[in-house]
Design a protein around this motif. Sequence first.
Motif, mmCIF file in Angstrom:
data_model
loop_
_atom_site.group_PDB
_atom_site.id
_atom_site.type_symbol
_atom_site.label_atom_id
_atom_site.label_comp_id
_atom_site.label_asym_id
_atom_site.label_seq_id
_atom_site.Cartn_x
_atom_site.Cartn_y
_atom_site.Cartn_z
ATOM 1 N N PHE A 27 32.646 55.301 38.870
ATOM 2 C CA PHE A 27 32.230 54.009 39.402
ATOM 3 C C PHE A 27 33.412 53.164 39.900
ATOM 4 N N GLU A 28 34.615 53.654 39.717
ATOM 5 C CA GLU A 28 35.804 52.880 40.090
ATOM 6 C C GLU A 28 35.859 52.594 41.583
ATOM 7 N N LEU A 29 35.526 53.597 42.397
ATOM 8 C CA LEU A 29 35.573 53.430 43.845
ATOM 9 C C LEU A 29 34.586 52.360 44.301
ATOM 10 N N ALA A 30 33.386 52.381 43.730
ATOM 11 C CA ALA A 30 32.367 51.394 44.075
ATOM 12 C C ALA A 30 32.785 49.997 43.627
ATOM 13 N N ALA A 31 33.383 49.908 42.438
ATOM 14 C CA ALA A 31 33.833 48.610 41.929
ATOM 15 C C ALA A 31 34.913 48.016 42.830
ATOM 16 N N THR A 32 35.840 48.861 43.246
ATOM 17 C CA THR A 32 36.916 48.403 44.135
ATOM 18 C C THR A 32 36.342 47.948 45.472
ATOM 19 N N LYS A 53 38.960 50.838 32.659
ATOM 20 C CA LYS A 53 40.343 50.458 32.899
ATOM 21 C C LYS A 53 40.586 50.146 34.369
ATOM 22 N N SER A 54 41.158 48.981 34.608
ATOM 23 C CA SER A 54 41.504 48.597 35.972
ATOM 24 C C SER A 54 42.580 47.520 35.918
ATOM 25 N N THR A 55 43.489 47.581 36.851
ATOM 26 C CA THR A 55 44.531 46.555 36.936
ATOM 27 C C THR A 55 44.050 45.381 37.776
ATOM 28 N N ASN A 56 42.867 45.518 38.368
ATOM 29 C CA ASN A 56 42.325 44.447 39.199
ATOM 30 C C ASN A 56 41.664 43.395 38.311
ATOM 31 N N PRO A 57 42.105 42.152 38.371
ATOM 32 C CA PRO A 57 41.553 41.104 37.507
ATOM 33 C C PRO A 57 40.095 40.775 37.807
ATOM 34 N N LYS A 58 39.577 41.241 38.939
ATOM 35 C CA LYS A 58 38.188 40.968 39.285
ATOM 36 C C LYS A 58 37.232 42.058 38.784
ATOM 37 N N ILE A 59 37.781 43.079 38.149
ATOM 38 C CA ILE A 59 36.959 44.106 37.510
ATOM 39 C C ILE A 59 37.070 43.900 36.002
ATOM 40 N N ILE A 60 36.001 43.434 35.391
ATOM 41 C CA ILE A 60 36.031 42.953 34.011
ATOM 42 C C ILE A 60 35.222 43.857 33.090
ATOM 43 N N ASP A 61 35.863 44.381 32.063
ATOM 44 C CA ASP A 61 35.180 45.233 31.082
ATOM 45 C C ASP A 61 34.574 44.349 29.997
ATOM 46 N N TYR A 62 33.551 43.635 30.382
ATOM 47 C CA TYR A 62 32.888 42.675 29.501
ATOM 48 C C TYR A 62 32.331 43.344 28.243
ATOM 49 N N ALA A 63 31.840 44.582 28.378
ATOM 50 C CA ALA A 63 31.210 45.277 27.244
ATOM 51 C C ALA A 63 32.146 45.411 26.053
ATOM 52 N N ASN A 64 33.430 45.568 26.329
ATOM 53 C CA ASN A 64 34.409 45.763 25.256
ATOM 54 C C ASN A 64 35.312 44.546 25.062
ATOM 55 N N SER A 65 34.866 43.401 25.559
ATOM 56 C CA SER A 65 35.703 42.208 25.464
ATOM 57 C C SER A 65 35.307 41.333 24.284
ATOM 58 N N GLU A 66 36.182 40.422 23.917
ATOM 59 C CA GLU A 66 35.912 39.483 22.827
ATOM 60 C C GLU A 66 34.929 38.393 23.246
ATOM 61 N N PHE A 67 34.618 38.338 24.553
ATOM 62 C CA PHE A 67 33.751 37.279 25.073
ATOM 63 C C PHE A 67 32.273 37.673 25.082
ATOM 64 N N ARG A 68 31.979 38.922 24.738
ATOM 65 C CA ARG A 68 30.595 39.390 24.795
ATOM 66 C C ARG A 68 29.732 38.711 23.743
#
Length: 241
Positions: A27-32, A53-68
Motif C-alpha cells: 500500500f506504500e505506493l498508493a499512500a505516496t 513505516k514511512s519517512t513522510n510526515p503525511k503518512i500516519i500509522d495511527y493504528a500503532n500510535s499513542e493517539f489512538r
Amino acid sequence: SGYDEIKRPDRKNSDYHSYRNFKLEDFELAATELVGRGYFVVRFGVKANKNFKSTNPKIIDYANSEFRSEFMDIYLGAKCSFCISTGYGPDMLPYIFNKPIGLMALPLGDLRCHSKRILLLTKEHILKKKNKKLSLSEIFNNDLAFSYETEMYEKKGVLLKDFEKEEIKKFVIEICEISESKKNWTKEELKLQDRFRKLFKKNIEIYDYNKKVKKPYFKLHGEVRSNFSSDFLKRNIYWLN
C-alpha cells in the motif's frame, strides 16, 4: 491477526481467515500517490502487527500510535475524505457518515454492493491444478463465493493472487477521483460496470443460500448499485463470464 491476539485471546489460532490478510508494504505506493495529491494518509486499526513505516510526515500509522482512541476512531470516520478498506468492520464508520469506500475484500459473494458510494475489488481466484483463472460465475459455481475460511480455498485447490502495488494504486486513484467528483466514466467503463452488476445479481439470485450459506438471513443484497474497479475489468475481461 494482531487484533485477534489482543482483543480476542480466547481464539487460539487466527489462521482460519488468513485469506483476508494483505501485505502492508503493497500500500506504500498508493499512500505516496495520495500524499502527492494533497492528502494525509491515516492507517486505521487497533494494535496492528506491523508498523506502516514511512519517512513522510503525511503518512500516519495511527493504528500503532499513542493517539489512538475510540473517540478518535469515530472522528476520523466522520472527517475523512474517503476510506480504503480490506473488509475490516470499522469501515462502517466512514460509511455511516456518507464517505466513499474503496473495498478490497473477500469473499466475493459477501461484498457490499448496495451503494454507489462503494467501489469494489477482489482477488483473482486461480485453480492451481489447471493454472486457470476463475471468472465471477465460476467462483460462485465452485462454491467459493461464500468461503469464509482459508481451508475452504485450500480444499478447492484455489490460489488467491495478491494485488500488485500498481493495481492498488490505480484502485485508490479511482476512488479518490470518485470522491472528488472528477471521475469521467468512458463508454467502455460504463458498459463493463453494467455487465458486472447484472452478472453479480444473476449469480446472487440463483445461489442456494439455505444449503450453502450459514447466515441468519436469506438474502444479502438488494439492488446491486456498486461499481467494480474499472482498471481490473478492462484488464480481465474473462472475469465477466
